[in-house]
Design a protein around this motif. Sequence first.
Motif, mmCIF file in Angstrom:
data_model
loop_
_atom_site.group_PDB
_atom_site.id
_atom_site.type_symbol
_atom_site.label_atom_id
_atom_site.label_comp_id
_atom_site.label_asym_id
_atom_site.label_seq_id
_atom_site.Cartn_x
_atom_site.Cartn_y
_atom_site.Cartn_z
ATOM 1 N N ILE A 3 0.846 -1.186 0.000
ATOM 2 C CA ILE A 3 0.000 0.000 0.000
ATOM 3 C C ILE A 3 0.885 1.241 0.000
ATOM 4 C CG2 ILE A 3 -1.805 1.243 1.257
ATOM 5 C CD1 ILE A 3 -2.762 -1.407 0.215
ATOM 6 N N ASP A 4 1.876 1.246 0.854
ATOM 7 C CA ASP A 4 2.836 2.348 0.848
ATOM 8 C C ASP A 4 4.116 1.830 1.485
ATOM 9 O OD1 ASP A 4 2.090 2.131 3.474
ATOM 10 O OD2 ASP A 4 2.441 4.252 3.860
ATOM 11 N N ILE A 118 -0.446 3.782 -4.123
ATOM 12 C CA ILE A 118 -0.694 5.213 -4.323
ATOM 13 C C ILE A 118 0.010 5.689 -5.592
ATOM 14 C CG2 ILE A 118 -0.197 7.490 -3.334
ATOM 15 C CD1 ILE A 118 -0.668 6.077 -0.603
ATOM 16 N N ILE A 121 -1.910 4.384 -8.598
ATOM 17 C CA ILE A 121 -3.111 5.177 -8.875
ATOM 18 C C ILE A 121 -2.708 6.501 -9.536
ATOM 19 C CG2 ILE A 121 -5.021 6.433 -7.775
ATOM 20 C CD1 ILE A 121 -5.050 4.080 -5.705
ATOM 21 N N ARG A 125 -3.735 7.688 -13.306
ATOM 22 C CA ARG A 125 -4.392 8.976 -13.567
ATOM 23 C C ARG A 125 -3.600 9.768 -14.604
ATOM 24 N NH1 ARG A 125 -5.831 10.041 -7.470
ATOM 25 N NH2 ARG A 125 -7.879 9.055 -7.423
ATOM 26 N N ALA A 138 -8.985 2.485 -6.601
ATOM 27 C CA ALA A 138 -8.612 3.177 -5.356
ATOM 28 C C ALA A 138 -9.522 2.736 -4.206
ATOM 29 C CB ALA A 138 -8.689 4.688 -5.558
ATOM 30 N N PHE A 139 -10.818 2.600 -4.480
ATOM 31 C CA PHE A 139 -11.767 2.152 -3.457
ATOM 32 C C PHE A 139 -11.426 0.729 -2.991
ATOM 33 C CE2 PHE A 139 -14.696 5.580 -4.592
ATOM 34 C CZ PHE A 139 -15.178 5.897 -3.335
ATOM 35 N N VAL A 141 -8.598 -0.751 -3.043
ATOM 36 C CA VAL A 141 -7.387 -0.724 -2.223
ATOM 37 C C VAL A 141 -7.705 -0.195 -0.838
ATOM 38 C CG1 VAL A 141 -5.178 0.436 -1.974
ATOM 39 C CG2 VAL A 141 -5.848 -0.501 -4.175
ATOM 40 N N ARG A 142 -8.483 0.906 -0.810
ATOM 41 C CA ARG A 142 -8.787 1.561 0.463
ATOM 42 C C ARG A 142 -9.571 0.630 1.385
ATOM 43 N NH1 ARG A 142 -9.592 2.689 4.690
ATOM 44 N NH2 ARG A 142 -10.541 4.518 5.652
ATOM 45 N N TYR A 143 -10.527 -0.101 0.821
ATOM 46 C CA TYR A 143 -11.427 -0.862 1.685
ATOM 47 C C TYR A 143 -11.076 -2.334 1.833
ATOM 48 C CZ TYR A 143 -14.039 3.242 2.535
ATOM 49 O OH TYR A 143 -14.373 4.488 2.973
ATOM 50 N N SER A 145 -8.479 -3.602 3.238
ATOM 51 C CA SER A 145 -8.006 -3.868 4.601
ATOM 52 C C SER A 145 -9.145 -3.722 5.611
ATOM 53 C CB SER A 145 -6.855 -2.932 4.961
ATOM 54 O OG SER A 145 -7.313 -1.610 4.926
ATOM 55 N N LEU B 91 -13.575 8.319 5.298
ATOM 56 C CA LEU B 91 -12.255 8.453 4.673
ATOM 57 C C LEU B 91 -12.141 7.435 3.553
ATOM 58 C CD1 LEU B 91 -10.051 8.840 7.863
ATOM 59 C CD2 LEU B 91 -11.022 10.606 6.438
ATOM 60 N N PHE B 92 -12.541 7.814 2.363
ATOM 61 C CA PHE B 92 -12.580 6.827 1.280
ATOM 62 C C PHE B 92 -11.436 6.994 0.284
ATOM 63 C CE2 PHE B 92 -15.809 10.146 0.798
ATOM 64 C CZ PHE B 92 -15.258 10.849 -0.248
ATOM 65 N N SER B 93 -10.600 8.009 0.472
ATOM 66 C CA SER B 93 -9.514 8.213 -0.495
ATOM 67 C C SER B 93 -8.251 7.503 -0.033
ATOM 68 C CB SER B 93 -9.248 9.706 -0.661
ATOM 69 O OG SER B 93 -10.426 10.346 -1.065
ATOM 70 N N THR B 94 -7.272 7.460 -0.930
ATOM 71 C CA THR B 94 -6.067 6.701 -0.601
ATOM 72 C C THR B 94 -5.056 7.502 0.226
ATOM 73 O OG1 THR B 94 -5.504 7.164 -2.889
ATOM 74 C CG2 THR B 94 -6.027 4.907 -2.351
ATOM 75 N N THR B 95 -5.132 8.822 0.181
ATOM 76 C CA THR B 95 -4.256 9.616 1.056
ATOM 77 C C THR B 95 -5.094 10.676 1.784
ATOM 78 O OG1 THR B 95 -3.771 11.301 -0.594
ATOM 79 C CG2 THR B 95 -2.282 9.418 -0.534
ATOM 80 N N ILE B 134 -1.563 7.507 4.798
ATOM 81 C CA ILE B 134 -2.618 6.619 4.315
ATOM 82 C C ILE B 134 -3.700 6.548 5.398
ATOM 83 C CG2 ILE B 134 -3.065 4.302 3.390
ATOM 84 C CD1 ILE B 134 -0.749 5.680 2.015
ATOM 85 N N HIS B 136 -5.929 4.430 6.433
ATOM 86 C CA HIS B 136 -6.108 3.275 7.309
ATOM 87 C C HIS B 136 -4.877 2.940 8.142
ATOM 88 C CE1 HIS B 136 -4.812 1.176 3.596
ATOM 89 N NE2 HIS B 136 -4.127 0.480 4.465
ATOM 90 N N HIS B 137 -3.817 3.741 7.995
ATOM 91 C CA HIS B 137 -2.657 3.557 8.878
ATOM 92 C C HIS B 137 -2.694 4.519 10.064
ATOM 93 C CE1 HIS B 137 0.081 1.536 5.658
ATOM 94 N NE2 HIS B 137 -1.006 0.858 5.942
#
Lengths: 202, 253
Positions: A3-4, A118, A121, A125, A138-139, A141-143, A145, B91-95, B134, B136-137
Motif C-alpha cells: 500500500i505504501d 498510491i 493510482i 491517472r 482506489a476504493f 485498495v482503500r477498503y 483492509s 475516509l474513502f480516499s487513498t491519502t 494513508i 487506514h494507517h
Amino acid sequence: MRIDGPFPTAAKERFGPRSPARRIVFAFAWVALIALLPARLWIWQLPSAFALIFVTRKLGVSFTALGKRTLLIWPFVGFTALGLLGQPEWHLRVGNLVLKAVLSIWILSLLTQTTSVIELIAGLRRLHFPAIWVELFAFLVRYASVLATEWNRMQLAREARTFHLPSRERWRLLAQSLGCLFIRAYERAERIHQAMLARGYR
Amino acid sequence: MIVIDHLHFAYPDGRLALRDVSLRIGRGETAGLVGPNGAGKSTLLLHLNGLLGLPRQAGSICVDGLMLSEESLPEVRRRVGLVFQDPDDQLFSTTVEEDVSFGPQQLDLTPGEVGARVAKALAAVQLSGFQQRIPHHLSLGEKKRVCLAGVLACQPAVLLFDEPTADFDPRGRREFIELCRSLPATKLIASHDLEMILALCTRVFVLDAGLLVASGATHEILGDEPLMLAHGLEKPHSLFHRHPHGPMPEGHH
C-alpha cells in the motif's frame, strides 16, 4: 501488493527515479510483447526470462515472495490448459500458455512489488485511464483492509463461540459469514456514498 | 440557523424514525442531541444534510436561512458539514490530502485554493504534514480528526457530529472536546457521551423513539434524573459530585 512504505532499498536506488506512469507503460508493453510472440517462436521468450532474472536480482526482490504472489493465478492457468488438451499441437500450446503466463505474472508482480498502490493510482491517472476505473481501483485498495479486518473480527467472534463443530457445519457457517460480510460491505458502501454526498459529490 | 418544523420520516420498510420533530438552534450555538439507541438521532442528522431525500412526508427543514429543497440541496450540503460516526465510512480516499480535498474539489475551486484549504483544515485539527499519510494507517483519533478536516475544508456554517467520542480513549476524548470548543461554527452533537455534551453544549434535545421528548438548558435536562431514566439515559456523574479541581457545574444545586 504494497500500500505504501519504503521500497526495498535496492529497488529504490535503481528504480525510484522513474515515474510510476513510465513503469506501468513499460510493464504493460513488455507483457504485450510476450503475449503477442507466436507460439512457435517460444525460444525468443528466453531473453525476456533472462532479463527478468537480472531485473529481479538488481531490484533486490525475493524470488520466493514473487512465487507466492503468483499462487492465486495458477488455478486459472491450469483450467485454461485443461481446455487445450487433446487439440492439435497441444504440447506446444500448453507449454506456450504456461510460459507466457509465468513471464507476464512475473512482470506484473515486479511492478506491484516495487510500486506502491498510491503511485500506481497516480500513474494510472497520469496516463488518463478512465476515471471510473481508477476510482474503483482506489476504493478496492482503500477498503480491502477494512473488509479484511471486519472478516477477521467476525471469524474471531464465531470461533469464540464454537466449541465442537462437524466439518460440514463449519462450511455452512463459513458461507453464512461470507453472506454477512457481503451485506455489511453493501451497507458500508451506502454509508460511504452518503459521506460523499454530504461533501458535495454530484 | 437550524429550524426544523414538524418533521416526520419513515424508512421505506415502514419503520417510523422521526415523529413530528420541531427544533430551533441559534447561530453559533452548540446543541446536544441525546437519546437511547434507535431514537432517531443519526436519522435527524442525515436529514439536516438532505441525505434521506427531501422531507416529503411532512415538515420542513431550514438551514442558515435556506429551506431544504431540490434546488437548494447542493448549497445546503456546502453549508452543513456532517462528521460520521465511523471514520472508515468517511475516509474513502487513498491519502489524507486526497480525502480532505474531496469537498473543495466539488466546489470547482482552483488547485491553489484547494491546496490552501487543505493546509488550513489540517492545521486546524493539528495534523499539518499528514498530507501523504494513508488513512487506514492512522490511529482512530487521527482518523476522526482527518474526517473533521475534510468537513472543515468545505468551510461549513453548521457542523453535525454523530457520536464523535465513540471509541476514543480519555486523552483523545479530551482533545476532541478542546478542538470542538475552538470551532466557531454552529454545532449539533448527537451522542451518548453525556459528560461531553455537558462540557460542550448550552442546550440539549432528548429524542426517544423518533419523538422530541424534552429540550432545554443542558444542566437542567441532564440533571433531571427521572427524565433521563425514563428515556434510557443516565444523569451524568459530574452532576452528582463536586469536581475536586473545578467549580460546581452551572445550574446544579
